[in-house]
Design a protein around this motif. Sequence first.
Motif, PDB file in Angstrom:
ATOM      1  N   UNK A 276       0.727  -1.504   0.040  1.00  0.00           N
ATOM      2  CA  UNK A 276       0.160   0.159   0.457  1.00  0.00           C
ATOM      3  C   UNK A 276       0.858   1.429   0.021  1.00  0.00           C
ATOM      4  N   UNK A 277       0.416   2.230  -0.114  1.00  0.00           N
ATOM      5  CA  UNK A 277       1.154   3.816  -0.479  1.00  0.00           C
ATOM      6  C   UNK A 277       0.888   4.569   1.052  1.00  0.00           C
ATOM      7  N   UNK A 278       1.745   4.796   1.760  1.00  0.00           N
ATOM      8  CA  UNK A 278       1.584   6.063   2.435  1.00  0.00           C
ATOM      9  C   UNK A 278       0.855   6.927   2.469  1.00  0.00           C
ATOM     10  N   UNK A 279       0.095   7.490   3.157  1.00  0.00           N
ATOM     11  CA  UNK A 279      -0.193   7.328   4.591  1.00  0.00           C
ATOM     12  C   UNK A 279      -0.983   6.325   4.880  1.00  0.00           C
ATOM     13  N   UNK A 280      -0.727   4.687   4.175  1.00  0.00           N
ATOM     14  CA  UNK A 280      -1.809   3.195   4.389  1.00  0.00           C
ATOM     15  C   UNK A 280      -0.339   2.414   4.902  1.00  0.00           C
ATOM     16  N   UNK A 281      -0.530   1.661   5.309  1.00  0.00           N
ATOM     17  CA  UNK A 281       0.033   0.725   6.045  1.00  0.00           C
ATOM     18  C   UNK A 281      -0.434  -0.676   6.603  1.00  0.00           C
ATOM     19  N   UNK A 282       0.499  -1.319   6.359  1.00  0.00           N
ATOM     20  CA  UNK A 282       0.461  -2.524   6.518  1.00  0.00           C
ATOM     21  C   UNK A 282       0.018  -3.204   7.978  1.00  0.00           C
ATOM     22  N   UNK A 283      -0.847  -4.110   7.752  1.00  0.00           N
ATOM     23  CA  UNK A 283      -1.509  -4.090   9.887  1.00  0.00           C
ATOM     24  C   UNK A 283      -1.120  -5.230  10.165  1.00  0.00           C
ATOM     25  N   UNK A 284      -1.586  -5.131  11.497  1.00  0.00           N
ATOM     26  CA  UNK A 284      -0.126  -5.858  12.320  1.00  0.00           C
ATOM     27  C   UNK A 284       0.153  -7.040  12.664  1.00  0.00           C
ATOM     28  N   UNK A 285       1.271  -7.780  12.934  1.00  0.00           N
ATOM     29  CA  UNK A 285       1.981  -9.207  12.389  1.00  0.00           C
ATOM     30  C   UNK A 285       0.197  -9.980  13.318  1.00  0.00           C
ATOM     31  N   UNK A 286      -0.066  -9.449  14.305  1.00  0.00           N
ATOM     32  CA  UNK A 286      -1.400 -10.475  15.070  1.00  0.00           C
ATOM     33  C   UNK A 286      -2.262 -10.610  13.871  1.00  0.00           C
ATOM     34  N   UNK A 287      -2.554  -9.251  12.883  1.00  0.00           N
ATOM     35  CA  UNK A 287      -3.784  -8.931  12.638  1.00  0.00           C
ATOM     36  C   UNK A 287      -3.476 -10.274  11.100  1.00  0.00           C
ATOM     37  N   UNK A 288      -2.101  -9.671  10.959  1.00  0.00           N
ATOM     38  CA  UNK A 288      -1.901 -10.779   9.134  1.00  0.00           C
ATOM     39  C   UNK A 288      -2.039 -12.442   9.601  1.00  0.00           C
ATOM     40  N   UNK A 289      -1.750 -12.661  11.438  1.00  0.00           N
ATOM     41  CA  UNK A 289      -1.766 -14.135  10.981  1.00  0.00           C
ATOM     42  C   UNK A 289      -3.410 -14.877  11.393  1.00  0.00           C
ATOM     43  N   UNK A 290      -4.350 -13.476  11.696  1.00  0.00           N
ATOM     44  CA  UNK A 290      -5.458 -13.711  11.734  1.00  0.00           C
ATOM     45  C   UNK A 290      -5.932 -13.983  10.600  1.00  0.00           C
ATOM     46  N   UNK A 291      -5.555 -13.876   9.348  1.00  0.00           N
ATOM     47  CA  UNK A 291      -6.420 -12.702   8.255  1.00  0.00           C
ATOM     48  C   UNK A 291      -5.989 -14.402   7.637  1.00  0.00           C
ATOM     49  N   UNK A 292      -4.447 -14.783   7.644  1.00  0.00           N
ATOM     50  CA  UNK A 292      -4.285 -16.515   7.704  1.00  0.00           C
ATOM     51  C   UNK A 292      -4.762 -17.653   7.954  1.00  0.00           C
ATOM     52  N   UNK A 293      -5.052 -17.456   9.152  1.00  0.00           N
ATOM     53  CA  UNK A 293      -5.656 -18.233   9.430  1.00  0.00           C
ATOM     54  C   UNK A 293      -7.260 -18.836   9.564  1.00  0.00           C
ATOM     55  N   UNK A 294      -8.059 -17.265   9.017  1.00  0.00           N
ATOM     56  CA  UNK A 294      -9.451 -17.355   8.601  1.00  0.00           C
ATOM     57  C   UNK A 294      -9.401 -17.598   7.034  1.00  0.00           C
ATOM     58  N   UNK A 295      -8.284 -17.505   5.717  1.00  0.00           N
ATOM     59  CA  UNK A 295      -8.809 -17.986   4.911  1.00  0.00           C
ATOM     60  C   UNK A 295      -8.249 -19.209   4.573  1.00  0.00           C
ATOM     61  N   UNK A 296      -7.378 -20.095   5.332  1.00  0.00           N
ATOM     62  CA  UNK A 296      -7.395 -21.472   5.709  1.00  0.00           C
ATOM     63  C   UNK A 296      -8.846 -21.506   6.173  1.00  0.00           C
ATOM     64  N   UNK A 297      -9.752 -21.792   7.251  1.00  0.00           N
ATOM     65  CA  UNK A 297     -10.765 -22.138   7.627  1.00  0.00           C
ATOM     66  C   UNK A 297     -11.405 -21.598   6.085  1.00  0.00           C
ATOM     67  N   UNK A 298     -11.279 -21.331   5.348  1.00  0.00           N
ATOM     68  CA  UNK A 298     -12.254 -20.562   4.090  1.00  0.00           C
ATOM     69  C   UNK A 298     -11.767 -21.923   3.254  1.00  0.00           C
ATOM     70  N   UNK A 299     -10.895 -22.929   3.191  1.00  0.00           N
ATOM     71  CA  UNK A 299     -10.102 -22.998   1.648  1.00  0.00           C
ATOM     72  C   UNK A 299      -9.490 -21.926   0.564  1.00  0.00           C
ATOM     73  N   UNK A 300      -8.798 -20.937   1.548  1.00  0.00           N
ATOM     74  CA  UNK A 300      -9.039 -19.985   0.112  1.00  0.00           C
ATOM     75  C   UNK A 300      -7.325 -19.819   0.358  1.00  0.00           C
ATOM     76  N   UNK A 301      -6.809 -20.878   0.961  1.00  0.00           N
ATOM     77  CA  UNK A 301      -5.512 -21.454   0.796  1.00  0.00           C
ATOM     78  C   UNK A 301      -4.860 -22.114   0.928  1.00  0.00           C
TER      79      UNK A 301
END
Length: 301
Positions: A276-301
């Motif tokens: 993303x271009x500043x001033x936007x930025x990536x989510x926290x590492x904790x949220x990134x892991x939550x996103x990863x686990x959610x995607x796994x639960x939906x079969x998207x990874x």
Amino acid sequence: MSVFDEARQKLRGSIAPIVTPFDEQMNVDTKTLEKLIDWHIESGSHAISVTGTTGEPSSLTIEERELVMETAIKAAAGRVPVVPGTGSTNHAETLHLTKRAQEMGADAALVIVPYYNKPNQQALYRHFKTVADSVDIPIIIYNIPGRTATNLEVKTLARLAEDCRNIIGVKESNKDFEHVNRVLLHCGRDFLLYSGIELLCYPMLAIGGAGQISATANVCPKEVADLYNYWTAGEVEKALTLHYKLMPLNDVLFKDTNPAPLKTALGMMGKINPVLRLPMGPPSEALQEEIRQTLYSYGLL
């Protein structure tokens, strides 16, 4: 049948608001955008939108916004309608981009309530009427008070719908469900009402909505399109089940400001470079892991 009546028929369903992908040099990645559009069309999205909130328009130059619009219209190649976001906090820019969308062959323009300036209702009326009068393509107004700090009141919207034949609908990213009910009451049942709030996509169909412009369509375009397909086919239980199935994914994708979690998810899925271009930025590492686990639960990874 007028061009606006035709638009009322075809601009229904899931209008997917696609992210703007950037390459490693932070330039607009047109090749990846083309691939995303192909994927959406193959997955059943009913239409495409670019340079709306999810497309980071405030991080793009005017020339880049034109590039994204042109790329999307050419990539869609008439297979589905394309509805670029052409609004800005600047009136002249909004006029310019809306006219350019018409020149490029867009099927409609999505014009946001100006953000930051907080205009009064009469000023909003004049702004949208001037934009609508400047073009001959359909206009869908985009009301998102959580981001603009201004709510387009129903009476103002109804006045615009009455006075401007090409203002045919509104995207309501508005959590006030009484407000969205009154849109169809005062603007007419043929006025196109789209949900821009993920958890209201199903309820808006139930009150007569035309579909949804949901950021979640970026990661699961088929399911978001199917929500509309099931409803219109009379398969209400399937639509309701899908509504609740999508809820955890909707929730995690909005735990930080859109489109940061969304781009992170698409990066994990191998669809884009998730920068993303500043001033936007990536989510926290904790949220990134939550996103990863959610995607796994939906079969998207």
